[in-house]
Design a protein around this motif. Structure first.
Motif, PDB file in Angstrom:
ATOM      1  N   ALA A  18       4.023  10.367  -0.660  1.00 21.48           N
ATOM      2  CA  ALA A  18       3.419  10.395   0.556  1.00 21.48           C
ATOM      3  C   ALA A  18       1.904  10.673   0.601  1.00 21.48           C
ATOM      4  O   ALA A  18       1.169  10.324   1.255  1.00 21.48           O
ATOM      5  N   ALA A  19       1.676  11.887  -0.347  1.00 18.76           N
ATOM      6  CA  ALA A  19       0.272  12.282  -0.450  1.00 18.76           C
ATOM      7  C   ALA A  19      -0.662  11.110  -0.860  1.00 18.76           C
ATOM      8  O   ALA A  19      -1.915  11.064  -0.490  1.00 18.76           O
ATOM      9  N   LEU A  20      -0.348  10.333  -1.703  1.00 19.51           N
ATOM     10  CA  LEU A  20      -1.153   9.342  -2.253  1.00 19.51           C
ATOM     11  C   LEU A  20      -1.414   8.237  -1.218  1.00 19.51           C
ATOM     12  O   LEU A  20      -2.584   7.804  -0.736  1.00 19.51           O
ATOM     13  N   TYR A  40       2.368  -1.400  -1.447  1.00 17.72           N
ATOM     14  CA  TYR A  40       2.736  -0.495  -2.296  1.00 17.72           C
ATOM     15  C   TYR A  40       2.973   1.013  -1.950  1.00 17.72           C
ATOM     16  O   TYR A  40       3.887   1.624  -2.227  1.00 17.72           O
ATOM     17  N   LEU A  41       1.890   1.281  -1.362  1.00 14.58           N
ATOM     18  CA  LEU A  41       1.705   2.790  -0.747  1.00 14.58           C
ATOM     19  C   LEU A  41       2.853   2.773   0.144  1.00 14.58           C
ATOM     20  O   LEU A  41       3.490   4.013   0.473  1.00 14.58           O
ATOM     21  N   LEU A  42       2.933   1.958   1.079  1.00 16.62           N
ATOM     22  CA  LEU A  42       3.994   2.070   2.144  1.00 16.62           C
ATOM     23  C   LEU A  42       5.331   2.207   1.577  1.00 16.62           C
ATOM     24  O   LEU A  42       6.107   2.956   2.254  1.00 16.62           O
ATOM     25  N   GLN A  43       5.671   1.561   0.505  1.00 16.51           N
ATOM     26  CA  GLN A  43       6.930   1.643  -0.060  1.00 16.51           C
ATOM     27  C   GLN A  43       7.007   2.744  -1.326  1.00 16.51           C
ATOM     28  O   GLN A  43       8.372   3.049  -2.037  1.00 16.51           O
ATOM     29  N   ILE A  69       2.772   5.758  -8.415  1.00 20.01           N
ATOM     30  CA  ILE A  69       3.190   5.261  -6.989  1.00 20.01           C
ATOM     31  C   ILE A  69       4.967   5.178  -6.994  1.00 20.01           C
ATOM     32  O   ILE A  69       5.463   5.374  -6.255  1.00 20.01           O
ATOM     33  N   SER A  70       5.000   4.998  -8.451  1.00 21.59           N
ATOM     34  CA  SER A  70       6.758   4.906  -8.496  1.00 21.59           C
ATOM     35  C   SER A  70       7.168   5.422 -10.005  1.00 21.59           C
ATOM     36  O   SER A  70       6.465   4.663 -10.954  1.00 21.59           O
ATOM     37  N   ALA A  71       7.715   6.269 -10.115  1.00 18.87           N
ATOM     38  CA  ALA A  71       8.231   6.985 -11.680  1.00 18.87           C
ATOM     39  C   ALA A  71       9.240   6.037 -12.258  1.00 18.87           C
ATOM     40  O   ALA A  71       9.649   6.120 -13.397  1.00 18.87           O
TER      41      ALA A  71
END
Length: 355
Positions: free
Chosen positions: A87-89, A80-83, A207-209
């Motif tokens: 980027a900061a998270l 999830y973070l890779l996609q 993570i995604s809005a």
């Protein structure tokens, strides 16, 4: 990996039936670099792509589905973070996730069902400045290591904003983790429920809005790594079946059935890996659903073949050699979210809408 395989083989039954070693699973996987599979080298990963993570999970599932379940939860959160566009998270959390000092819980089973129209989102989000204030619950999440965890969740804003994917932390005010669920198997996976009451999520933890746009892109990896558990468990049972059939008088006729199951498993695995890396499953979700259903069927057949090959020995504690555990593990494959029943319903709905 031989040392890890030996550890898992020694403690697989304990991990399945007890919580006593639950805290040791993630560090053991991290020590052997499991979570780095498919993560870019520039991010301190091992390189490759999500296929390496799928096969890594399958390799662990051959020895312990409990450990593979933890691997899937941790590696899914990493994906999830890779996609994520945040980027900061990613930079903040990824190092601790890769080395196993921070547990990551997927939390998106509800979201994946929501995406396919199977159920509504379980967490409401009220605008709070540039972030959200959350209320709701997640009834079943793995890898909720009590010492420290982060979890992903899909939230439904009460205003006109689209559903979002957010991260919340175990120590945040309003996050309540239940005791570990009393499962019939996989007891060492730190699987529990979470209740969320007025939990503040700042923009830094989004993570995604736009969940409806983001989820289809990450779903192939989510389901693909989930399928890794089926692949590894089926391999383990087919190996045990072949060994037992070869040593038993009068059971040599099972060789053809075992060979056919191996071939079906190889074909499904190849189709899965090809579809994930090509991006085909982003727009062709039903094809992936069918593979997940097919792999669950192969697991069922593999465990049945192992039983037939072992005969009555499968019911002798001293001689069953992991069969009872694999039988319990196999019962989890059809019900892990999204369940086989839910996927079949989604396929029927898709077929009806395409007429």
């Amino acid at each position: 990996m031989a040392a890890l395989h030996d550890w898992l083989a020694r403690y697989a039954d304990t991990l399945d039936q007890s919580e006593s070693l639950a805290d040791e699973v993630m560090p053991a996987l991290a020590a052997h670099g499991c979570f780095k599979a498919g993560v870019p080298v520039a991010m301190n990963g091992a390189g490759g792509d999500v296929r390496d993570a799928i096969l890594g999970i399958a390799d662990i599932a051959r020895h312990s589905l409990t450990a593979a379940f933890v691997y899937w939860g941790q590696r899914s959160f990493i994906e999830y973070l890779l996609q994520s566009p945040n980027a900061a998270l990613r930079e903040r959390l990824l190092p601790d996730l890769l080395d196993g000092t921070l547990a990551g819980a997927t939390g998106l089973s509800n979201a994946m069902k929501f995406l396919s129209g199977m159920e509504p989102l379980q967490i409401n989000a009220v605008p709070d400045g540039d972030g959200w204030n959350l209320d709701g619950k997640l009834a079943w999440i793995t890898n909720l290591r009590p010492q420290r965890f982060v979890a992903a969740a899909a939230v439904a804003p009460v205003n006109a904003a689209p559903p979002a994917i957010v991260m919340f932390e175990s120590h945040a005010t309003g996050v309540h983790r239940s005791d570990n669920l009393q499962l019939i198997a996989l007891r060492g996976s730190h699987t529990a429920a979470v209740r969320i009451e007025q939990v503040a999520v700042p923009p830094a933890n989004i993570i995604s809005a736009d969940a409806p746009a983001w989820l289809p892109r990450v779903r192939p990896a989510f389901l693909g790594m989930q399928c890794g558990m089926s692949i590894g468990l089926a391999q383990a049972s087919l190996d045990a079946a072949a060994k037992a059939a070869g040593a038993a008088t009068g059971r040599g006729q099972l060789a053809d059935d075992i060979g056919a199951a191996r071939e079906a498993l190889a074909q499904h695995t190849a189709q899965l890996l090809d579809g994930v890396v090509s991006g085909r499953f982003v727009t062709e979700a039903p094809a992936m659903f069918k593979l997940r259903i097919g792999l669950a069927g192969i697991v069922r057949d593999a465990v049945t073949l192992e039983l037939h090959a072992k005969g009555g020995h499968a019911y002798l504690e001293a001689q069953q050699d992991g069969f009872a555990r694999r039988l319990r593990e196999s019962a989890f494959i059809p019900v892990i979210t999204p369940s086989i029943t839910q996927l079949q319903a989604a396929l029927a709905k898709h077929a009806g809408s395409s007429r």
